[in-house]
Design an enzyme around this catalytic site. Structure first.
Site: not given
Length: 260
Positions: A116, A205, A234
């Site tokens: 991320s 996601d 995610h």
């Protein structure tokens, strides 16, 4: 001799939490391939709940309790704080210097892994390691999980979040965004770039919509690139069935570029 990876957690994660969340790939790399994975904490502390880009709770007391819990877990951390008007990334330079100093003191590293926000930072470091730390060779491999580039709408009247969530076609997305001025260089891999890039993202996601990861993918047109898409959200996938070909590609990248 073990191969070494530096690992960069995501927003609201510590190195410890990222190690736990990535237990699948971590265990395979450490136990089967004798790799050393160094998980580091993002250096920027989020001082209060008001600095978060979302609300923890509509109830003030509950929100305070939840934020205190984040502090207790040492996860009130990030690599930068994104501000929309004007678009800027507060503390980015500080965090980038922190990663480079860590690599200088603890490296050299064969690879870098990020998730991320940490994946965006990992891409930046991998693309520019020769400039940031001339004594360090290019990484053999960079594993970018739910990564993204720094972009803003080409049309100032467009809403950035709507572009991220409402556009699913990457060509259309690319036509509607620009790399944020001042940060373009970080997402441009050099012409002699020989780092193998492994991109992983989830088809569901919603925190980092996969069109953002696919846009980042498009910036590596000249690189050795392998993309793996899972059907989750995610997260760092941990199922062996998904990870086995990923780890095989990592191993292939490490073996194809032996240290001299």
């Amino acid at each position: 001799m073990s191969r070494k990876f530096v690992c960069l957690p995501g927003y609201l994660q510590s190195g410890k939490v990222f190690a736990e969340k990535s237990s699948g790939i971590r265990k395979i790399l450490t136990k089967k391939y004798n790799c050393q994975l160094d998980y580091i904490d993002p250096p920027i502390l989020i001082p209060n709940k008001e600095e978060l880009p979302f609300t923890l709770s509509e109830d003030e007391n509950e929100a305070n309790t939840k934020f205190s819990g984040l502090v207790d877990l040492n996860v009130n951390r990030c690599w930068w704080s994104h501000k929309s008007t004007p678009c800027r990334y507060e503390h980015f330079d500080e965090a980038l210097s922190y990663v480079v100093d860590y690599i200088k003191e603890n490296g050299p590293y064969d690879g870098i892994i990020g998730f991320s926000q940490g994946a965006a930072m990992a891409a930046i470091v991998a693309n520019n390691i020769n400039k940031l730390l001339p004594s360090h060779e290019n990484f053999k491999v960079a594993v970018i999980i739910s990564g993204f580039a720094f972009v803003e709408p080409k049309n100032p009247e467009d809403d950035r979040e709507k572009l991220n969530t409402e556009i699913t076609d990457v060509l259309t997305y690319t036509e509607n965004v620009n790399l944020v001025p001042g940060y373009e260089k970080y997402f441009q891999a050099p012409t002699d770039f020989d780092t193998s890039i492994i991109l992983i993202y989830g088809s569901n996601d919603f925190a980092v919509p996969n069109v953002r990861s696919r846009h980042l993918e498009s910036l590596y047109a000249l690189a050795v690139l392998n993309t793996f898409v899972h059907d989750g959200g995610h997260l760092v996938p941990n199922k062996k069935q998904f990870l086995n070909p990923v780890v095989e590609q990592i191993e292939s990248s490490l073996e194809s570029k032996p240290n001299l």
